[in-house]
Design an enzyme around this catalytic site. Structure first.
Site, short mmCIF file in Angstrom:
data_model
loop_
_atom_site.label_atom_id
_atom_site.label_comp_id
_atom_site.label_asym_id
_atom_site.label_seq_id
_atom_site.Cartn_x
_atom_site.Cartn_y
_atom_site.Cartn_z
N LEU A 4 0.81 -1.22 0.00
CA LEU A 4 0.00 0.00 0.00
C LEU A 4 0.84 1.26 0.00
O LEU A 4 0.40 2.31 -0.46
CB LEU A 4 -0.93 0.01 1.22
CG LEU A 4 -1.99 -1.09 1.28
CD1 LEU A 4 -2.74 -1.01 2.61
CD2 LEU A 4 -2.95 -0.98 0.12
N ASP A 118 3.37 14.51 15.60
CA ASP A 118 3.55 14.54 14.15
C ASP A 118 2.19 14.57 13.43
O ASP A 118 1.96 13.86 12.46
CB ASP A 118 4.36 13.33 13.68
CG ASP A 118 4.90 13.50 12.26
OD1 ASP A 118 5.04 14.66 11.80
OD2 ASP A 118 5.18 12.48 11.60
#
Length: 338
Positions: A4, A118
């Site tokens: 992916l 993040d």
């Protein structure tokens, strides 16, 4: 079944349980680049937080191979939020839906004594094209609130100024205000399809203009980059992107602005669209997804406000929107914790 995606840490693979047929994403981490401690920390934090409806599910499966550490996560059929951003951003109603869900998740993370460190569109996974259902992922840099770090980490465009200005000598105490700053930059990117600045430092012209504006705040005279945002919403950004972190609001500040327009209308001649402006708000259904994790102050917002922007639609159609020109750069330094 197939790959992916791939990053500096390793790869993400699509897998299927042979017995149940359930599809899932396997996050693999190269043992040459990831310590066992770092792997276990990310896996445990992900599993610990995965009960929240806007945080990616983690089903407790973890194992090692000769070359990789691996753990399994819920599969997001559409991809990440970054891939859905057009040159004009995404529709305003979708931005508001995203803001509500991200705010909800950040409050939950904070209540558990953690900081994501993040937050950005690349780390927000999407389950339908209209963003009725999104989830925060990637807790590889997550820290316990109160931890002292002595080097920067995260993605530079979303990094708060106090983190950019940190010195090794003084270090920085990790606090949820770092996530709120990244949240504000993320909302800007979703609204306008561009970054407000490349890095929150005086050398950056976009950031320097923002600082001058905030220090001499006049709502009717913002820098050019902020004139596409409606007047009332500029005040919202002023508090979630407060340069002084002690004055920065919580992520739930956005709940006060749900009934306002967030974008200034752009003439059709500018967008090149005669019949339909791609940044105008799309129609939404009026059903509420789970709001059981909202705190008391959040529940003070009327159900009508929330229900207008949240729905239970979880269709899996794939977005074909054009992404931003490039993804944000990561800081390469490694944290030292004391």
């Amino acid at each position: 079944m197939k790959e992916l995606g791939e990053g500096g840490y390793g790869r993400v693979l699509l897998a299927k349980d042979k017995i149940t047929g359930q599809r899932m994403a396997l996050k693999t981490m190269d043992k040459n680049r990831t310590s066992q401690r770092s792997f276990l920390q990310e896996f445990c934090v992900s599993y610990f937080l995965s009960s929240h409806p806007n945080i990616i599910g983690c089903n407790g499966i973890a194992f090692t191979t000769i070359d990789y550490f691996v753990f399994a996560q819920e599969l997001a059929p559409v991809g990440d939020l970054f891939s859905m951003i057009t040159p004009y951003g995404i529709p305003e109603d979708s931005v508001k839906r995203c803001a509500l869900q991200i705010s909800n998740a950040l409050e939950f993370i904070s209540e558990k004594g953690l900081v994501h460190m993040d937050l950005k569109p690349e780390n927000i996974l999407v389950f339908d094209q209209d963003c009725h259902f999104i989830k925060i992922t990637d807790f590889g840099l997550a820290k316990v609130r109160g931890t002292v770090i002595t080097s920067r980490c995260g993605s530079k465009t979303y990094m708060a100024p106090e983190l950019r200005d940190m010195t090794i000598t003084d270090g920085l105490v990790v606090d949820g205000s770092l996530d709120v700053w990244a949240f504000g930059v993320t909302i800007y990117c979703l609204l306008l399809g561009e970054y407000p600045w490349q890095v929150a430092m005086p050398e950056d012209e976009g950031y320097r203009g923002f600082v001058d504006w905030q220090n001499n705040f006049h709502m009717d005279n913002p820098p050019e980059a902020w004139r596409k945002i409606s007047t009332g919403i500029r005040r919202m950004f002023g508090v979630i992107l407060a340069i002084d972190f002690s004055k920065r609001s919580k992520s739930t500040e956005i709940l006060k602005y749900m009934n306002e327009s967030w974008k200034e209308e752009i003439p059709d001649a500018i967008t090149g669209q005669e019949d339909e402006d791609p940044i105008k708000s799309s129609s939404v259904q009026s059903e509420v997804t789970s709001i059981s994790h909202l705190n008391t102050s959040q529940r003070s917002v009327t159900n009508k406000s929330l229900s207008y922007f949240l729905t239970t639609d979880t269709s899996v159609s794939q977005s074909e929107m054009t992404p931003l020109p490039q993804k944000d750069d990561m800081e390469e330094s490694t944290d030292h914790i004391r």
